[in-house]
Design a protein around this motif. Structure first.
Motif: not given
Ligand code: G3P
Ligand code: MG
Length: 243
Positions: A10-11, A37, A39, A52, A112, A114
């Motif tokens: 994540h990120r 993943e 943003d 993000h 993602e 964003k």
């Molecule tokens: O893409 C999954 C997750 O990253 C979505 O929430 O706020 O962490 O970008 P956020």
């Protein structure tokens, strides 16, 4: 969406290296994640960069809104020192730099989209245009997602061949219609706002559900056993070690 791995960094690997940086993508890869993943938001001059928040202050030494700063100004910021001193000098990467690194590492990615408020269409179009221009058909897999339906619509119109995921917090009442309209093949939800029974039903209907942000092996196991296809984690190594 074939080829997904059950654990997605994540990120990058947000608990192990500064989020949405090249160091974070490298770290996720070193820790064994096959997928990451991150943003993507546009700068004032329309350059897609990895960040993000709509503002700079949490993850860089800058202040103010991302969409009010040029790419040159944002690239001069430090996006690593806030996390730990050894990451001082780490910058805010452009999407182009991140894609080059993914290719070098053979790392699959969920991009993602964003958008800053009011920039959904432009952000979706820019990301899709760049992916279409740069990404080789033989490259690692790319899955584009967004909370912003307008951004997903722009991706669909610009590069319909890109796999798309509908991202939401709680399961929206109109998820099935929207997924169909936007041609989404995956559904990305907040695991803390979805009960296991509902997850099982979605999985039973053949909907690939990806859940964020899952940071304990116990919870990851529970969700994957209930039918989730993948979980996003800030510490992918801990989840992979427990698999
Ligand atoms: O893409 C999954 C997750 O990253 C979505 O929430 O706020 O962490 O970008 P956020
Ligand atoms: Mg995200």
């Amino acid at each position: 969406m074939p080829g997904l791995a059950p654990v997605i960094g994540h990120r990058g690997a947000a608990a192990r290296a500064p989020e949405n940086t090249l160091a974070g993508l490298r770290r996720a890869h070193e820790l064994g994640a096959a997928w990451v993943e991150f943003d993507v938001m546009l700068t004032a001059d329309g350059v897609p960069v990895l960040i993000h928040d709509e503002t700079l202050q949490r993850t860089t030494d800058g202040r103010g809104r991302v969409c009010r700063h040029s790419a040159e100004a944002i690239q001069a910021l430090d996006a690593g020192a806030w996390f730990a001193p050894q990451f001082r000098g780490e910058g805010v990467p452009t999407l182009e730099q991140a894609l080059a690194l993914l290719l070098e590492l053979g790392l699959h990615a969920n991009v993602e989209v964003k958008p800053a408020t009011g920039h959904a269409v432009a952000t979706g179009e820019t990301v899709a245009t760049m992916l279409r221009r740069i990404w080789p058909a033989s490259g690692p897999r790319i899955l584009v997602s967004s909370f912003e339906r307008e951004a997903l619509g722009a991706v669909l119109r610009t590069a319909p061949e890109l796999p798309r995921g509908l991202l939401a917090g709680r399961l929206p009442a109109d998820w099935a219609t929207v997924m169909q309209e936007l041609g989404c093949t995956t559904l990305h939800l907040d695991h803390s706002r979805l009960d296991l029974r509902r997850l099982g039903e979605l999985a039973g209907q053949g909907v690939p559900v990806l859940l964020y942000t899952v940071n304990t092996p116990k919870r990851a196991r529970e969700l994957l056993q209930a039918g989730a296809v993948a979980v996003f984690s800030d510490l992918p190594d801990a989840l992979l070690a427990a698999q």
